[in-house]
Design a protein around this motif. Structure first.
Motif, short mmCIF file in Angstrom:
data_model
loop_
_atom_site.label_atom_id
_atom_site.label_comp_id
_atom_site.label_asym_id
_atom_site.label_seq_id
_atom_site.Cartn_x
_atom_site.Cartn_y
_atom_site.Cartn_z
N ALA A 223 48.59 60.25 42.39
CA ALA A 223 48.43 58.90 42.36
C ALA A 223 47.04 57.66 42.46
N LEU A 224 46.81 57.49 43.74
CA LEU A 224 45.92 56.96 44.27
C LEU A 224 44.21 57.41 43.52
N GLY A 225 44.53 58.68 43.55
CA GLY A 225 42.51 59.45 42.91
C GLY A 225 43.20 58.39 41.16
N MET A 226 43.41 58.65 40.63
CA MET A 226 43.97 58.38 39.34
C MET A 226 43.17 57.15 39.11
N MET A 227 44.44 56.17 40.11
CA MET A 227 43.86 54.71 39.80
C MET A 227 42.75 53.83 40.88
N VAL A 228 42.13 55.19 41.68
CA VAL A 228 40.56 54.90 42.01
C VAL A 228 39.05 55.01 40.52
N MET A 229 39.83 55.87 40.07
CA MET A 229 39.11 56.66 39.02
C MET A 229 38.87 55.91 37.85
N VAL A 230 40.02 55.51 37.39
CA VAL A 230 40.13 54.08 36.51
C VAL A 230 38.79 52.93 36.58
N THR A 231 39.64 52.35 38.14
CA THR A 231 39.15 51.18 37.69
C THR A 231 37.49 51.22 38.23
N THR A 232 36.89 52.02 38.61
CA THR A 232 35.64 53.09 39.03
C THR A 232 35.03 53.07 37.99
N VAL A 233 35.28 53.46 37.20
CA VAL A 233 34.68 53.59 35.96
C VAL A 233 35.03 52.44 34.83
N VAL A 234 36.21 51.26 34.82
CA VAL A 234 35.97 49.84 33.96
C VAL A 234 35.00 48.95 34.50
N VAL A 235 34.67 49.70 36.12
CA VAL A 235 34.26 48.58 37.18
C VAL A 235 32.44 48.30 36.73
N SER A 236 32.07 50.14 36.47
CA SER A 236 30.87 50.85 36.74
C SER A 236 30.50 49.79 35.36
N VAL A 237 30.77 50.49 34.08
CA VAL A 237 30.53 49.90 33.20
C VAL A 237 30.85 48.87 33.23
N MET A 238 30.61 47.78 33.63
CA MET A 238 31.22 46.49 33.11
C MET A 238 29.53 45.98 33.72
N MET B 256 25.61 53.91 36.73
CA MET B 256 25.50 53.33 35.72
C MET B 256 24.23 52.72 35.54
N PHE B 257 23.86 52.18 36.95
CA PHE B 257 21.74 51.06 36.37
C PHE B 257 20.82 52.22 35.93
N ALA B 258 21.24 53.64 36.53
CA ALA B 258 20.89 54.45 35.98
C ALA B 258 20.29 54.96 34.84
N VAL B 259 22.03 55.44 34.19
CA VAL B 259 22.24 55.69 32.76
C VAL B 259 22.02 54.51 31.92
N PHE B 260 22.14 52.43 32.28
CA PHE B 260 21.31 52.36 31.21
C PHE B 260 20.31 51.96 31.14
N ASN B 261 19.34 51.91 32.63
CA ASN B 261 17.93 51.72 32.90
C ASN B 261 17.33 52.76 31.42
N ARG B 262 17.84 53.88 31.30
CA ARG B 262 17.21 54.55 29.97
C ARG B 262 17.49 54.46 28.25
N PHE B 263 19.14 53.76 28.23
CA PHE B 263 19.23 53.88 27.14
C PHE B 263 18.14 53.12 26.06
N ASP B 264 18.04 54.12 25.38
CA ASP B 264 17.68 53.46 24.10
C ASP B 264 17.54 52.36 23.09
N LYS B 265 17.60 50.88 23.36
CA LYS B 265 18.28 49.88 22.92
C LYS B 265 18.72 49.86 21.95
N SER B 266 17.56 50.55 20.64
CA SER B 266 17.30 50.22 19.40
C SER B 266 18.41 50.83 18.82
N TYR B 267 19.56 51.60 19.27
CA TYR B 267 20.56 52.08 18.79
C TYR B 267 21.77 50.75 18.31
N GLU B 268 21.36 50.11 19.63
CA GLU B 268 22.48 48.70 19.24
C GLU B 268 21.71 47.86 17.98
#
Length: 278
Positions: free
Chosen positions: A74-89, A156-168
């Protein structure tokens, strides 16, 4: 065929030793967990059986193995969801420079170099001073986020650093709003990375010991329960537990990898269909 140089065999031997160093202890525990009913905690083995796995599912005289497992899951699921949401933000926020961004970045990753036991002690003291109950789902949850969030943010910093903004830009040219662009363009593209962040969040939380030691309160998570068993369990049942928890970790990793593979196949199929349509 040209003979291989001597360095090839030296490096191969070094690699084999390195793999044995990494997985040897886990393999040893796995082997010893299949001891016979009269087996002990060391070699040589006294028979081969599934006795200790059966014992694991019987009423235990000490500890609360399955309760600890449920709490860790249960704790792993809580941490997983929070980590994903906060990391994307966080990744989205850091796409643009803002005042104090560098300081905030270094403060975020500082917890990675602070000794884990000190983080656990600090979080526990803060909860005590504020009059809150020290509990695995509150203080334990917070202390584990200090471990998982920096990893998620770095990914996420690494992902967005090479994200092609032309799609947006293309989506906005078609009249999509910012939310529509995020939901229908950005998130599907970075989905494999999000699964990686989720995997990091869950596995790091599930296996974490030091940051949970002083913040779990009166109920143990699975790593704390296993540590407690090492002081009062003198049968291979502890090895059986270790084997099952290791297998569980590998199953979780396999499921995440299967999801990533399926998404890659689906994306390739959609690209192929779109190409044929053109």
């Amino acid at each position: 065929m040209e003979p291989r140089p001597r360095s090839f065999y030296v490096l191969t031997a070094f690699f084999v030793l390195f793999v044995l160093f990494l997985y040897g202890p886990t393999l040893t525990i796995g082997v010893l967990s299949f001891q016979g009913p009269g087996g002990g905690l060391t070699f040589p083995m006294r028979g081969v059986s599934l006795n200790w796995f059966r014992e694991l599912f019987q009423q235990q005289a000490v500890g609360d193995i399955w309760g600890a497992f449920r709490r860790s899951a249960a704790l792993g699921m809580m941490v997983m969801v929070t980590t994903v949401v906060v990391s994307v933000m966080g990744g989205l926020a850091f796409r643009k420079r803002f005042a104090g961004s560098a300081v905030l970045f270094y403060l975020t990753i500082t917890s990675l170099v602070i000794p884990s036991i000190l983080v656990s002690l600090g979080v526990g003291l803060i909860f005590n001073q504020l009059g809150f109950k020290v509990h695995w789902a509150t203080s334990g949850f917070g202390s584990q986020l200090t471990w998982t969030l920096p990893f998620g943010l770095l990914i996420m910093f690494a992902v967005f650093n090479r994200f092609d903004k032309s799609y947006e830009e293309a989506a906005r040219d078609q009249g999509a709003s910012s939310w529509q662009t995020l939901w229908h363009v950005v998130l599907p593209i970075i989905a494999p990375s999000l699964i990686g962040v989720a995997l990091f969040g869950f596995t790091l939380s599930y296996d974490e010991f030091a940051r949970t030691l002083l913040t779990a309160g009166s109920y143990n998570t699975l790593p704390l329960e296993i540590f407690g068993m090492t002081t009062n369990v003198t049968t291979p049942v502890i090895y059986a537990l270790g084997s099952l928890t290791t297998l569980f970790s590998f199953v979780i990793i396999g499921v995440f990898l299967l999801v990533v593979w399926s998404m890659g196949r689906r994306r390739a199929r959609l690209g192929s269909d779109a190409g044929k349509g053109v």
